[in-house]
Design a protein around this motif. Structure first.
Motif, short mmCIF file in Angstrom:
data_model
loop_
_atom_site.label_atom_id
_atom_site.label_comp_id
_atom_site.label_asym_id
_atom_site.label_seq_id
_atom_site.Cartn_x
_atom_site.Cartn_y
_atom_site.Cartn_z
N ASP A 1 -32.40 137.75 -33.37
CA ASP A 1 -33.03 139.06 -33.16
C ASP A 1 -32.21 139.81 -32.11
OD1 ASP A 1 -35.31 141.03 -33.27
OD2 ASP A 1 -35.45 140.45 -31.17
N ILE A 2 -31.79 141.03 -32.43
CA ILE A 2 -30.96 141.84 -31.54
C ILE A 2 -31.74 143.11 -31.20
CG2 ILE A 2 -28.69 142.81 -31.13
CD1 ILE A 2 -28.71 139.84 -32.04
N GLN A 3 -31.98 143.33 -29.91
CA GLN A 3 -32.66 144.53 -29.45
C GLN A 3 -31.75 145.30 -28.49
OE1 GLN A 3 -36.92 144.01 -28.32
NE2 GLN A 3 -36.52 141.83 -28.65
N VAL A 4 -31.97 146.60 -28.44
CA VAL A 4 -31.19 147.48 -27.57
C VAL A 4 -32.17 148.24 -26.69
CG1 VAL A 4 -29.46 149.31 -27.47
CG2 VAL A 4 -29.48 147.70 -29.39
N THR B 1 -31.37 137.26 -28.98
CA THR B 1 -32.37 136.20 -28.92
C THR B 1 -32.31 135.34 -30.18
OG1 THR B 1 -33.83 137.72 -27.72
CG2 THR B 1 -34.82 135.70 -28.58
N LEU B 2 -32.41 134.02 -29.98
CA LEU B 2 -32.66 133.09 -31.08
C LEU B 2 -34.10 132.60 -30.90
CD1 LEU B 2 -29.37 130.97 -31.18
CD2 LEU B 2 -29.88 133.14 -32.32
N PRO B 3 -35.06 133.25 -31.55
CA PRO B 3 -36.45 132.86 -31.37
C PRO B 3 -36.78 131.60 -32.15
CG PRO B 3 -36.30 134.64 -32.97
CD PRO B 3 -34.91 134.40 -32.47
N GLY B 4 -37.73 130.84 -31.64
CA GLY B 4 -38.15 129.62 -32.31
C GLY B 4 -38.50 128.55 -31.31
N PRO B 5 -39.42 127.66 -31.65
CA PRO B 5 -39.88 126.64 -30.70
C PRO B 5 -38.76 125.70 -30.28
CG PRO B 5 -40.69 126.19 -32.92
CD PRO B 5 -40.08 127.54 -32.97
N LEU B 6 -38.75 125.37 -28.98
CA LEU B 6 -37.78 124.44 -28.42
C LEU B 6 -38.50 123.39 -27.59
CD1 LEU B 6 -34.91 126.85 -27.25
CD2 LEU B 6 -34.91 125.35 -29.24
N PRO B 7 -37.94 122.19 -27.50
CA PRO B 7 -38.60 121.09 -26.78
C PRO B 7 -38.38 121.17 -25.27
CG PRO B 7 -36.56 120.29 -27.74
CD PRO B 7 -36.72 121.71 -28.20
N VAL B 8 -38.79 122.28 -24.67
CA VAL B 8 -38.77 122.41 -23.21
C VAL B 8 -40.16 122.82 -22.76
CG1 VAL B 8 -36.32 122.94 -23.02
CG2 VAL B 8 -37.93 124.79 -23.37
N GLY B 9 -40.55 122.38 -21.57
CA GLY B 9 -41.92 122.63 -21.11
C GLY B 9 -42.06 123.82 -20.19
N ALA B 10 -40.95 124.50 -19.89
CA ALA B 10 -41.00 125.63 -18.95
C ALA B 10 -39.94 126.65 -19.32
CB ALA B 10 -40.79 125.15 -17.52
N THR B 11 -40.14 127.86 -18.84
CA THR B 11 -39.14 128.91 -18.98
C THR B 11 -38.21 128.87 -17.78
OG1 THR B 11 -40.56 130.37 -20.27
CG2 THR B 11 -38.77 131.41 -19.05
N MET B 12 -36.91 128.89 -18.04
CA MET B 12 -35.93 129.02 -16.97
C MET B 12 -35.16 130.31 -17.19
SD MET B 12 -32.31 127.40 -16.06
CE MET B 12 -31.73 128.84 -16.93
N ASN B 13 -35.08 131.11 -16.13
CA ASN B 13 -34.41 132.41 -16.21
C ASN B 13 -33.34 132.46 -15.13
OD1 ASN B 13 -33.79 135.21 -15.88
ND2 ASN B 13 -35.67 135.72 -16.96
N GLY C 1 -37.61 130.01 -27.31
CA GLY C 1 -36.27 130.36 -27.76
C GLY C 1 -35.31 130.56 -26.61
N VAL C 2 -34.11 131.03 -26.94
CA VAL C 2 -33.07 131.28 -25.94
C VAL C 2 -32.60 132.73 -26.07
CG1 VAL C 2 -32.27 128.91 -25.67
CG2 VAL C 2 -31.34 130.31 -27.53
N ARG C 3 -32.11 133.27 -24.95
CA ARG C 3 -31.71 134.69 -24.94
C ARG C 3 -30.58 134.92 -23.96
NH1 ARG C 3 -36.32 139.01 -23.95
NH2 ARG C 3 -36.45 138.82 -26.23
N ILE C 4 -29.68 135.81 -24.34
CA ILE C 4 -28.66 136.37 -23.46
C ILE C 4 -28.87 137.88 -23.43
CG2 ILE C 4 -26.20 136.90 -23.19
CD1 ILE C 4 -25.58 134.17 -24.42
N VAL C 5 -28.83 138.45 -22.23
CA VAL C 5 -28.86 139.90 -22.06
C VAL C 5 -27.53 140.34 -21.48
CG1 VAL C 5 -30.00 141.87 -20.98
CG2 VAL C 5 -31.36 139.89 -21.70
N PHE C 6 -26.89 141.33 -22.11
CA PHE C 6 -25.62 141.81 -21.57
C PHE C 6 -25.57 143.33 -21.59
CE2 PHE C 6 -24.68 141.60 -26.11
CZ PHE C 6 -23.82 142.66 -26.35
N LEU C 7 -24.72 143.87 -20.74
CA LEU C 7 -24.54 145.31 -20.60
C LEU C 7 -23.58 145.80 -21.67
CD1 LEU C 7 -24.94 147.93 -18.91
CD2 LEU C 7 -22.93 147.23 -17.59
#
Length: 229
Positions: free
Chosen positions: A71-74, A92-104, A172-178
């Protein structure tokens, strides 16, 4: 004669108003089309691409990349205290992942990033060794953070100075870039913050997708190993 001059001036003013309206109308139509087509050149990266549009008028692109939902958003950021308005791309690559917390992990957070919930995460962590010097790390659970070694293996994502944020979460996982900033002189003189005139180049987006694919695979593999342990 005075009436003639007055009438001519009124007619001239009316013509100018009509021309100005047409110019503004044409500029508005062009701006709408530019924003809606901002991700058009990136459609070829996706299998079964899906087009959408955000409230800002900018395009949103969905589909499958290398077999994984993407998923690509602007998002334009025109907050007045910024040095220059900015255009952010959320990959973003949305979808369930085997982690118990969000890390940012965010570079130089200001506390008002419109694309992030960084400030809502309850725990700020000390910066681990070898992490970028100007980064901050937050999580909603210290006890269930993704393994530090896993994150460290993907810090090369920040070799690109335009990368602002990396998120690993149960969703899921996400990268934000300028993607770009407003043109300095036009913004400082005319307060013109228009961005996204030229479409986003696929070679700016594809490396971010590849990096997220690799990160996602390592997160999934770490989850499998934990279940086996």
């Amino acid at each position: 004669m005075d009436r003639f001059i007055t009438g001519a001036m009124l007619i001239g003013a009316a013509i100018l108003l009509v021309l100005l309206y047409r110019h503004l109308r044409r500029a508005s139509v062009e701006r709408i089309a530019q924003r809606a087509g901002y991700l058009d050149t990136c459609r070829a990266l996706m299998d079964t691409p899906r087009n959408g549009r955000a409230d800002s008028g900018f395009a949103r692109l969905g589909g499958h990349y290398r077999g994984v939902e993407a998923d690509i958003q602007v998002l334009p950021d025109t907050l007045t205290f910024r040095k220059l308005p900015a255009l952010w791309v959320l990959v973003t690559l949305p979808g369930p992942l085997p982690v118990g917390a969000t890390m940012n992990l965010m570079i130089r957070p200001t506390g008002v990033e419109p694309f992030s919930r960084f400030q809502t995460l309850s725990h700020q962590l000390d910066r681990p060794d070898d992490f970028p010097e100007d980064c901050a790390v937050r999580t909603d659970s210290r006890a269930h953070m993704p393994p530090e070694d896993l994150v460290r293996a993907h810090l090369h994502i920040f070799d690109d100075p335009k990368v602002k944020e990396l998120v690993i979460s149960p969703k899921g996982v996400r990268i934000v870039f300028l993607a770009e900033e407003a043109q300095r002189s036009r913004y400082l003189i005319y307060r013109d913050a228009e961005m996204g005139v030229a479409p986003l180049a696929p070679d700016l987006l594809q490396p971010k997708l590849d990096q997220l694919i690799a990160l996602r695979a390592d997160v999934l593999n770490a989850g499998v190993q934990e279940l086996r342990a």
